[in-house]
Design a protein around this motif. Structure first.
Motif, PDB file in Angstrom:
ATOM      1  N   ALA A   1       0.837  -1.203   0.000  1.00  0.00           N
ATOM      2  CA  ALA A   1       0.000   0.000   0.000  1.00  0.00           C
ATOM      3  C   ALA A   1       0.870   1.251   0.000  1.00  0.00           C
ATOM      4  N   MET A   2       1.884   1.275   0.835  1.00  0.00           N
ATOM      5  CA  MET A   2       2.726   2.464   0.913  1.00  0.00           C
ATOM      6  C   MET A   2       3.559   2.667  -0.345  1.00  0.00           C
ATOM      7  N   ILE A   3       4.015   1.587  -0.961  1.00  0.00           N
ATOM      8  CA  ILE A   3       4.794   1.706  -2.198  1.00  0.00           C
ATOM      9  C   ILE A   3       3.902   2.211  -3.329  1.00  0.00           C
ATOM     10  N   VAL A   4       2.680   1.699  -3.418  1.00  0.00           N
ATOM     11  CA  VAL A   4       1.759   2.181  -4.448  1.00  0.00           C
ATOM     12  C   VAL A   4       1.494   3.677  -4.250  1.00  0.00           C
TER      13      VAL A   4
ATOM     14  N   GLY B   1      15.993   4.551  -4.022  1.00  0.00           N
ATOM     15  CA  GLY B   1      16.288   5.410  -2.872  1.00  0.00           C
ATOM     16  C   GLY B   1      15.182   6.401  -2.576  1.00  0.00           C
ATOM     17  N   VAL B   2      14.536   6.899  -3.606  1.00  0.00           N
ATOM     18  CA  VAL B   2      13.433   7.843  -3.425  1.00  0.00           C
ATOM     19  C   VAL B   2      12.254   7.128  -2.767  1.00  0.00           C
TER      20      VAL B   2
ATOM     21  N   VAL C   1       8.894   5.986   2.040  1.00  0.00           N
ATOM     22  CA  VAL C   1       8.275   4.971   2.887  1.00  0.00           C
ATOM     23  C   VAL C   1       9.178   4.764   4.100  1.00  0.00           C
ATOM     24  N   GLU C   2       9.074   5.646   5.045  1.00  0.00           N
ATOM     25  CA  GLU C   2       9.945   5.572   6.226  1.00  0.00           C
ATOM     26  C   GLU C   2       9.747   4.253   6.958  1.00  0.00           C
ATOM     27  N   GLY C   3      10.870   3.677   7.406  1.00  0.00           N
ATOM     28  CA  GLY C   3      10.815   2.472   8.215  1.00  0.00           C
ATOM     29  C   GLY C   3      10.953   1.176   7.445  1.00  0.00           C
ATOM     30  N   ILE C   4      10.930   1.227   6.128  1.00  0.00           N
ATOM     31  CA  ILE C   4      11.081   0.001   5.340  1.00  0.00           C
ATOM     32  C   ILE C   4      12.568  -0.269   5.140  1.00  0.00           C
ATOM     33  N   SER C   5      12.967  -1.508   5.337  1.00  0.00           N
ATOM     34  CA  SER C   5      14.369  -1.862   5.119  1.00  0.00           C
ATOM     35  C   SER C   5      14.623  -2.038   3.625  1.00  0.00           C
ATOM     36  N   ALA C   6      15.868  -1.939   3.240  1.00  0.00           N
ATOM     37  CA  ALA C   6      16.229  -2.100   1.830  1.00  0.00           C
ATOM     38  C   ALA C   6      15.837  -3.495   1.343  1.00  0.00           C
ATOM     39  N   LYS C   7      16.009  -4.507   2.180  1.00  0.00           N
ATOM     40  CA  LYS C   7      15.665  -5.873   1.776  1.00  0.00           C
ATOM     41  C   LYS C   7      14.167  -6.036   1.567  1.00  0.00           C
TER      42      LYS C   7
END
Length: 120
Positions: free
Chosen positions: A28-31, A42-43, A48-54
């Motif tokens: 939901a947050m990525i959409v 990176g943007v 989406v604060e709090g999401i890890s790169a993985k």
């Protein structure tokens, strides 16, 4: 041959996987983060604060697999990769943005209800 009848309430129905993907908080947050157009990894991570790169990489890969976004790698130095919603992914923009607005509009009521529940 007739189109199959899908029923998300059946454990064996493949629509259940789609619902699980869409109902995922990171999806939901990525959409929502991609609602204004293509963005680099990176943007998206910054939006989406709090999401890890993985988790972001895994979720982007899953969304690409499901046909909800495209990944475009540009042949330039340094390498540049952008993610963008597909026409199918764009169909999620309105309901997921509305869900995000609902969460923001009703968070105070939810917090009051949680506190009342926890204090009983």
């Amino acid at each position: 041959m007739a189109d199959p009848v899908w029923n998300v309430m059946l454990a064996t129905c493949p629509s259940r996987t789609s619902l699980a993907r869409v109902a995922n908080k990171w999806t939901a947050m990525i959409v929502i983060a991609l609602s204004d157009g293509p963005a680099r990894f990176g943007v998206i991570r910054d939006r989406v604060e709090g999401i890890s790169a993985k988790v972001l990489a895994d979720t982007l890969r899953d969304l690409e697999r499901d046909g909800l976004l495209t990944r475009t790698a540009y042949d330039e130095m340094p390498p540049r990769v952008e993610y963008d919603l597909t026409p199918l992914g764009l169909t999620l923009r309105e309901p997921l943005t509305a869900l995000g607005r609902w969460a923001e509009s009703h968070v105070a009521e939810v917090l009051v209800a949680r506190e009342a529940y926890d204090n009983r």
